[in-house]
Design an enzyme around this catalytic site. Structure first.
Site, short mmCIF file in Angstrom:
data_model
loop_
_atom_site.label_atom_id
_atom_site.label_comp_id
_atom_site.label_asym_id
_atom_site.label_seq_id
_atom_site.Cartn_x
_atom_site.Cartn_y
_atom_site.Cartn_z
N LYS B 116 0.82 -1.21 0.00
CA LYS B 116 0.00 0.00 0.00
C LYS B 116 0.86 1.27 0.00
CE LYS B 116 -3.52 -2.81 0.48
NZ LYS B 116 -3.92 -3.49 -0.75
N GLU B 201 -2.79 6.17 8.38
CA GLU B 201 -3.52 6.96 7.41
C GLU B 201 -4.53 7.81 8.17
OE1 GLU B 201 -4.63 4.99 3.52
OE2 GLU B 201 -6.58 5.25 4.48
N HIS B 236 -15.07 -1.98 9.12
CA HIS B 236 -14.32 -1.94 7.86
C HIS B 236 -14.55 -3.15 6.97
CE1 HIS B 236 -12.42 1.65 9.33
NE2 HIS B 236 -12.13 1.01 10.45
N ARG B 293 -7.34 -7.40 -8.41
CA ARG B 293 -8.01 -8.70 -8.53
C ARG B 293 -9.50 -8.45 -8.81
NH1 ARG B 293 -10.81 -8.14 -3.69
NH2 ARG B 293 -9.56 -7.20 -2.06
#
Lengths: 165, 502
Positions: B116, B201, B236, B293
């Site tokens: 990431k 983040e 999440h 994907r």
């Protein structure tokens, strides 16, 4: 047979007169009640109105899942009601309480120790199952009297993990 | 080119891929773990080979064995599905090295987007806006992360570098929580991905999670198939997705779609992929990550575009050009997907395991059910808890919601608890109907309590049903008592009876 049925605090009197007739709150109603394919799903035709619901046994009595809503229900016949009224009090919030594994899995951590005082909602055991870590919380406050598992243990469903008093 | 495909996955997605192969006239190879011998994907494939014991580490994550089986069965290509090996660049590379085709992006693109931190640096260089965080800082140690946290500002998210699906992710509201949550995030990331690295983040509040489906061919054509609204999440984990998003208009869709294609081009993307964005209340959007994907929620896009994404993946992998240009892609109507999980919405969403006794799936116009299970199947604790995906299409969003309500009510799954009532409550929620939800909706403004939306209570009917069931149970119990009415034991009685008939 007459039943006193309590749904989330609301009470109904349901009298079963025969296989095809009941009386609810003084009103006679035609019933046709069948289990669907031998499962805990039931089809009810009540004076022409058709309903379908799941009915499961639960800790307090029966859970009914009807039209996307869950109802907690206690059903008592008159004998049971008298017995309960005679004994006075209901289940008290004290006494031994066993925290059981709700599903098979792997113990990741036990953030409490024996003898520790815990509050309601406090994490007792972290159980990994289906790739998720699940925090099992104390259903009420109390003292941890026994921890029966350790991190790394594989546990079966309903195995007792922690005991509270 | 290849004409036999090995599907390196299980469950509903393996079945989905097998279907696409069948329709394209391809032969298929399934692989399975000991726990999955009776799974649908094993039964639907032309060939099936055992990988190993139930834990994923010993079966579906054994890339070496999978490549060996592909060779032995003379499959020319491997489709990884989602999860497991789908985003492992080393696996994609090993497949290519073995002279096989990996149905997905190039290994280099998986590596660039899979880490990431690298992904964020790459798209920033291409001019794509990103959420502030510790991108491009490499793998940091605990002390460094704790030191940087206040500069990013709270609330923030700890995310697994190798992450996805909310695993290894923790939300931090203040500096005092950092140390503990860092440990648990690393622990979960380590056990889920075999990599405990994390990054930070900034947490955008009231944000929406909107993603764009990308298709790219080896000729360098990159198109997007519009967006999916994935804001409805719990911890999440996505629970429900829809396309198009009720939040964005044609102008924003076009701008975001172009940025998504730019991000894909930045890594020379090939095959199907998804660019995830966070969109704030003022319609500012930020790149979150790219999923290299096929996504769980791809069917909603298929329903509104008419494109069979899996078939397109296989065509592209065979070196063909995309059958569509950007102008061909028109969104028609509205589609919603509900993820049906084996979990109890009335008991803290705890996973529920057991044998599925009976399944009555919804059917009829505009309804699609993607599943890998059937009655008699056992939901085991080894894999995720998704039983099926229920997808409904409507000419308008309103029709899709009404159809989904109807389909959820028809759906009967017995043997385990499911989150169907949760979805029913969402479909009845006025906020959901109005499209007024963000990523915090389920946790902060939603309740399973029936009083919430002032729905009519049917406690009278519930009471009658419970009384009838209780009556039956007590009658059955009294019959059991009555059965042993004879005063002598049944064995003794049979002995006497036999002697009498001599």
């Amino acid at each position: 047979m007459r039943y006193i049925t309590t749904v989330d605090g609301e009470t109904f009197e349901v009298e079963i007169n025969s296989e095809s007739e009941i009386t609810v709150g003084g009103r006679r109603l035609q019933v046709d009640f069948q289990s669907v394919a031998g499962q805990p799903v039931y089809s009810l035709i009540l004076d022409g109105q058709s309903y379908e619901a799941y009915v499961y046994p639960s800790d307090q009595g029966l859970d009914v899942l009807l039209l996307g809503q869950l109802y907690h229900i206690a059903v008592e016949d008159e004998r049971q009601r008298r017995l309960r009224q005679a004994s006075g009090m209901q289940i008290s919030p004290s006494g031994e309480l066993h925290l059981k594994a709700p599903m098979p899995g792997l113990i990741v951590a036990i953030p409490v120790i024996e003898g520790q005082q815990v509050n309601q909602g406090q994490d007792l055991v972290i159980l990994e199952s289906m790739k998720m870590q699940n925090e099992l919380k104390a259903p009420r406050e109390g003292t941890v009297t026994r921890v029966r598992v350790k991190p790394g243990d594989s546990v079966e469903q309903n195995q007792i993990l922690v005991t509270l008093v | 080119m290849f004409s036999k495909v090995l599907v390196a996955n299980r469950g509903e997605i393996a079945v989905r891929i097998l279907r696409a192969c069948r329709e394209l006239g391809m032969n298929t190879v399934a692989v399975y773990s000991e726990a999955d011998r009776s799974s649908l994907h094993v039964r639907y494939a032309d060939e099936a080979y055992l990988l190993g014991p139930a834990p994923a580490r010993e079966s579906y994550l054994r890339g070496d064995k999978i490549i060996e089986i592909a060779r032995r069965s003379k499959a020319g290509a491997i489709h990884p599905g989602y999860g497991f090996l789908a985003e492992r660049d080393d696996f994609a590379r090993a497949v290519e090295d073995a002279g096989l085709v990996f149905i997905g992006p190039r290994a280099s693109a998986i590596a660039a987007m899979g880490d990431k931190a690298v992904a964020r640096a790459t798209v920033t260089a291409a001019g794509v806006p990103i959420v502030p965080g510790t991108e491009g800082e490499g793998n940091l140690r605990d002390e460094e992360i704790i030191a940087i946290a206040p500069k990013i500002g709270f609330p923030l998210l700890i995310k697994a570098t190798a992450g996805g699906g909310g695993k290894g992710m923790r939300e931090v509201t203040g500096p005092e929580q950092m140390a503990d949550l860092l440990q648990s995030a690393r622990r979960e990331a380590e056990s889920a991905f075999g990599d405990g690295n994390v990054y930070l983040e900034k947490l955008l509040t009231n944000a929406r999670h909107i993603e764009f489906q990308i298709l790219a061919d080896s000729g360098g054509n990159v198109i997007h198939l519009g967006e999916r609204e994935c804001s409805l999440q719990r911890r999440h984990q996505k629970l429900l997705e829809e396309s198009p998003s009720p939040f964005i208009d044609d102008e924003l869709r076009q701008r975001m779609g172009e940025v998504a294609c730019t991000a894909a081009r930045a890594v020379e993307y090939l095959n199907a992929g998804t660019i995830e964005f966070l969109v704030d209340a003022d319609h500012n959007f930020f790149f979150l990550e790219m999923n290299t994907r096929l996504q769980v929620e791809h069917p909603v896009t298929e329903m509104v575009t008419g494109v069979d994404i899996v078939k397109e993946q296989i065509r592209v992998a065979r070196g063909r050009k995309l059958r569509y240009s950007q102008e061909d892609i028109k969104l028609k109507g509205s589609a919603i997907e509900c993820r049906i999980n084996a979990e109890d919405p009335y008991n803290n969403y705890l996973p529920s395991t057991g044998t599925l006794n009976q399944i009555i799936p919804p059917t009829g116009p505009g309804v699609r059910v993607d599943t890998g299970v059937y009655p008699g199947f056992e939901i085991s604790p080894y894999y995720d808890s998704m039983i099926s995906k229920l997808i409904c299409w409507g000419e308008t969003r309103g029709e899709a919601i009404l159809r989904m309500r109807r389909a959820l009510e028809e759906y009967r799954i017995l043997g385990v608890k499911t989150n169907i009532p949760f979805h029913q409550n969402i479909m009845d929620s006025h906020r959901f109907m109005g499209g007024q939800y963000d990523t915090r909706f389920v946790e902060e403004r939603f309740s399973m309590d029936k009083a919430e939306e002032a729905k009519p209570s049917r406690s009278d009917i519930a009471a009658i049903m419970a009384s009838l069931v209780a009556h039956r149970l007590s009658q059955q119990a009294s019959q059991i008592v009555r059965r042993g009415e004879r005063d002598t034991s049944n064995w003794k009685w049979v002995g006497r009876w036999e002697r009498m008939n001599r």
